[in-house]
Write a protein that holds these residues in place. Structure first.
Motif, mmCIF file in Angstrom:
data_model
loop_
_atom_site.group_PDB
_atom_site.id
_atom_site.type_symbol
_atom_site.label_atom_id
_atom_site.label_comp_id
_atom_site.label_asym_id
_atom_site.label_seq_id
_atom_site.Cartn_x
_atom_site.Cartn_y
_atom_site.Cartn_z
ATOM 1 N N LEU A 214 -28.656 29.144 5.897
ATOM 2 C CA LEU A 214 -29.164 29.393 4.557
ATOM 3 C C LEU A 214 -29.893 30.727 4.495
ATOM 4 C CD1 LEU A 214 -30.671 26.013 3.301
ATOM 5 C CD2 LEU A 214 -28.772 27.283 2.297
ATOM 6 N N ASP A 215 -29.893 31.299 3.304
ATOM 7 C CA ASP A 215 -30.678 32.493 3.033
ATOM 8 C C ASP A 215 -32.143 32.219 3.402
ATOM 9 O OD1 ASP A 215 -32.507 34.041 1.072
ATOM 10 O OD2 ASP A 215 -30.600 35.089 0.906
ATOM 11 N N SER A 216 -32.816 33.207 3.977
ATOM 12 C CA SER A 216 -34.188 33.003 4.453
ATOM 13 C C SER A 216 -35.152 32.640 3.334
ATOM 14 C CB SER A 216 -34.686 34.257 5.175
ATOM 15 O OG SER A 216 -34.679 35.373 4.289
ATOM 16 N N THR A 217 -34.844 33.006 2.076
ATOM 17 C CA THR A 217 -35.740 32.681 0.966
ATOM 18 C C THR A 217 -35.774 31.184 0.694
ATOM 19 O OG1 THR A 217 -33.973 32.984 -0.674
ATOM 20 C CG2 THR A 217 -35.325 34.906 -0.131
ATOM 21 N N ALA A 218 -34.759 30.452 1.158
ATOM 22 C CA ALA A 218 -34.716 29.009 0.904
ATOM 23 C C ALA A 218 -35.889 28.301 1.555
ATOM 24 C CB ALA A 218 -33.399 28.426 1.425
ATOM 25 N N PHE A 219 -36.378 28.827 2.680
ATOM 26 C CA PHE A 219 -37.415 28.128 3.425
ATOM 27 C C PHE A 219 -38.808 28.362 2.857
ATOM 28 C CE2 PHE A 219 -33.835 28.880 6.299
ATOM 29 C CZ PHE A 219 -33.515 27.565 6.607
ATOM 30 N N SER A 220 -38.907 29.205 1.840
ATOM 31 C CA SER A 220 -40.210 29.414 1.204
ATOM 32 C C SER A 220 -40.446 28.409 0.080
ATOM 33 C CB SER A 220 -40.286 30.840 0.640
ATOM 34 O OG SER A 220 -39.323 31.016 -0.400
ATOM 35 N N ILE A 221 -39.442 27.598 -0.255
ATOM 36 C CA ILE A 221 -39.569 26.615 -1.335
ATOM 37 C C ILE A 221 -40.170 25.340 -0.773
ATOM 38 C CG2 ILE A 221 -38.304 25.242 -3.015
ATOM 39 C CD1 ILE A 221 -36.239 27.483 -3.101
ATOM 40 N N GLU A 222 -41.238 24.876 -1.411
ATOM 41 C CA GLU A 222 -41.948 23.711 -0.899
ATOM 42 C C GLU A 222 -41.378 22.392 -1.401
ATOM 43 O OE1 GLU A 222 -46.084 24.085 -1.673
ATOM 44 O OE2 GLU A 222 -46.302 25.940 -0.516
ATOM 45 N N GLU A 223 -40.740 22.399 -2.562
ATOM 46 C CA GLU A 223 -40.315 21.127 -3.155
ATOM 47 C C GLU A 223 -38.957 21.287 -3.831
ATOM 48 O OE1 GLU A 223 -42.182 17.792 -6.224
ATOM 49 O OE2 GLU A 223 -43.325 19.581 -5.693
ATOM 50 N N ILE A 224 -38.036 20.398 -3.539
ATOM 51 C CA ILE A 224 -36.710 20.381 -4.165
ATOM 52 C C ILE A 224 -36.512 19.013 -4.792
ATOM 53 C CG2 ILE A 224 -34.229 20.594 -3.799
ATOM 54 C CD1 ILE A 224 -34.929 22.220 -1.253
ATOM 55 N N HIS A 225 -36.228 18.989 -6.081
ATOM 56 C CA HIS A 225 -36.066 17.711 -6.767
ATOM 57 C C HIS A 225 -34.631 17.216 -6.758
ATOM 58 C CE1 HIS A 225 -40.010 17.613 -9.315
ATOM 59 N NE2 HIS A 225 -40.235 17.834 -8.050
ATOM 60 N N THR A 226 -33.670 18.122 -6.920
ATOM 61 C CA THR A 226 -32.279 17.694 -6.985
ATOM 62 C C THR A 226 -31.372 18.709 -6.311
ATOM 63 O OG1 THR A 226 -32.179 18.670 -9.209
ATOM 64 C CG2 THR A 226 -32.406 16.281 -9.088
ATOM 65 N N LEU A 227 -30.262 18.223 -5.793
ATOM 66 C CA LEU A 227 -29.215 19.052 -5.209
ATOM 67 C C LEU A 227 -27.884 18.630 -5.813
ATOM 68 C CD1 LEU A 227 -30.075 18.876 -1.407
ATOM 69 C CD2 LEU A 227 -30.256 20.904 -2.837
ATOM 70 N N CYS A 228 -27.027 19.588 -6.125
ATOM 71 C CA CYS A 228 -25.680 19.247 -6.560
ATOM 72 C C CYS A 228 -24.732 20.372 -6.170
ATOM 73 C CB CYS A 228 -25.612 18.942 -8.053
ATOM 74 S SG CYS A 228 -26.258 20.209 -9.131
ATOM 75 N N LYS A 229 -23.442 20.061 -6.147
ATOM 76 C CA LYS A 229 -22.436 21.011 -5.691
ATOM 77 C C LYS A 229 -21.304 21.072 -6.695
ATOM 78 C CE LYS A 229 -19.735 19.929 -2.180
ATOM 79 N NZ LYS A 229 -19.233 19.684 -0.804
ATOM 80 N N ASP A 230 -20.790 22.295 -6.957
ATOM 81 C CA ASP A 230 -19.649 22.424 -7.855
ATOM 82 C C ASP A 230 -18.346 22.386 -7.061
ATOM 83 O OD1 ASP A 230 -19.288 24.927 -6.729
ATOM 84 O OD2 ASP A 230 -19.948 26.042 -8.490
ATOM 85 N N LYS A 231 -17.222 22.501 -7.787
ATOM 86 C CA LYS A 231 -15.908 22.372 -7.146
ATOM 87 C C LYS A 231 -15.627 23.504 -6.151
ATOM 88 C CE LYS A 231 -13.836 19.987 -11.123
ATOM 89 N NZ LYS A 231 -14.931 20.174 -12.088
ATOM 90 N N ALA A 232 -16.288 24.661 -6.338
ATOM 91 C CA ALA A 232 -16.075 25.803 -5.449
ATOM 92 C C ALA A 232 -16.962 25.752 -4.208
ATOM 93 C CB ALA A 232 -16.321 27.112 -6.198
ATOM 94 N N GLY A 233 -17.851 24.763 -4.141
ATOM 95 C CA GLY A 233 -18.719 24.635 -2.981
ATOM 96 C C GLY A 233 -20.080 25.279 -3.129
ATOM 97 N N ASN A 234 -20.398 25.846 -4.298
ATOM 98 C CA ASN A 234 -21.730 26.380 -4.533
ATOM 99 C C ASN A 234 -22.734 25.228 -4.589
ATOM 100 O OD1 ASN A 234 -21.177 29.329 -5.091
ATOM 101 N ND2 ASN A 234 -19.858 28.384 -6.620
ATOM 102 N N ILE A 235 -23.912 25.448 -4.041
ATOM 103 C CA ILE A 235 -24.965 24.435 -4.031
ATOM 104 C C ILE A 235 -26.068 24.866 -4.990
ATOM 105 C CG2 ILE A 235 -26.662 23.206 -2.633
ATOM 106 C CD1 ILE A 235 -23.861 22.551 -1.804
#
Length: 194
Positions: free
Chosen positions: A1-22
Motif C-alpha cells: 500500500l501507499d505509505s500515506t495509508a498508514f497515517s489513517i487512524e480509522e477506516i469505517h468501510t472498504l469496497c472494491k469496484d470491478k477493476a480492482g480499485n479499493i
C-alpha cells in the motif's frame, strides 16, 4: 500500500469496484481510492460534499453499486450521495439519511438499509423507499440488514423477525413474528451459501 495509508487512524468501510480499485471510507481523510497495485489514486474530501459544521468527526460510509458508483453517507449531514468517481460527479439523492448496510442483487437492484428506511436503487439509478409498503404488511419498528438471494428473494432483518419478498415486491412473508416485546427476534445479518 501507499505509505500515506498508514497515517489513517480509522477506516469505517472498504469496497472494491470491478477493476480492482479499493475505496476506503474514513472519518478523517474522506474517501480514498487505491489502485490494484496499492497506490493512492485520488480522494473525495469532506469539504467536497460540504460540512454541516466545523466538527471534525465526520464518518463516511461507502457502498459500491452495480454501476461502480459509490453510495456515500456522511454521518453529520445525515444525507446520502452518489459519487460517480469515473466522471467525478457528486449527486445528492435528496434523502436525509445515512445507511447502515447495502447489498447488490443479481436482479440489478442495489438495496440500502438504515434503522428507519429501506431503499431499492434500480438499474436506472432511481431510489425507491419501501418502508411504507412493508409497514402496511408487517409488524416491526426498525431495520437491521438486507440481502437479495440468488433467486431474487429479498430478506430484510428487523427488530421483529425477518421479512421476505421477491424483487418485484410480491409475494410477502414475515418470519419470527411475535408482537410481544421479547429478546431474540432482532435479525442482524444474512449470508447465502453457494
Amino acid at each position: 500500500l501507499d505509505s500515506t495509508a498508514f497515517s489513517i487512524e480509522e477506516i469505517h468501510t472498504l469496497c472494491k469496484d470491478k477493476a480492482g480499485n479499493i475505496f476506503w471510507g474514513t472519518p478523517e481523510a474522506g474517501i480514498r481510492r487505491y489502485a490494484p497495485d496499492g497506490q493512492l489514486v485520488d480522494s473525495l474530501q469532506i469539504p467536497d460534499i460540504g460540512r454541516a459544521d466545523s466538527a471534525p468527526a465526520f464518518a463516511f460510509f461507502t457502498f459500491m453499486n452495480t454501476k461502480d458508483q459509490l453510495i456515500v453517507s456522511v454521518f453529520n449531514k445525515k444525507e446520502m450521495f452518489v459519487w460517480d468517481w469515473q466522471t467525478d460527479k457528486i449527486l445528492s439523492t435528496g434523502y436525509q439519511t445515512y445507511y447502515l448496510d447495502g447489498f447488490n442483487g443479481k436482479s440489478g437492484n442495489t438495496w440500502l438499509v438504515d434503522a428507519n428506511r429501506l431503499f431499492q436503487l434500480d438499474g436506472q439509478g432511481r431510489l425507491h423507499e419501501l418502508k411504507p409498503l412493508l409497514k402496511a404488511n408487517a409488524d416491526f419498528s426498525i431495520f437491521s440488514d438486507v440481502m437479495e438471494d440468488a433467486q431474487g428473494q429479498v430478506w430484510v432483518g428487523t427488530d421483529n423477525g425477518i421479512l421476505r419478498f421477491s424483487s418485484n415486491k410480491k409475494p410477502f412473508d414475515q418470519y419470527l413474528n411475535n408482537p410481544q416485546p421479547t429478546w431474540g427476534k432482532t435479525t442482524r445479518g444474512f449470508c447465502e451459501d453457494e
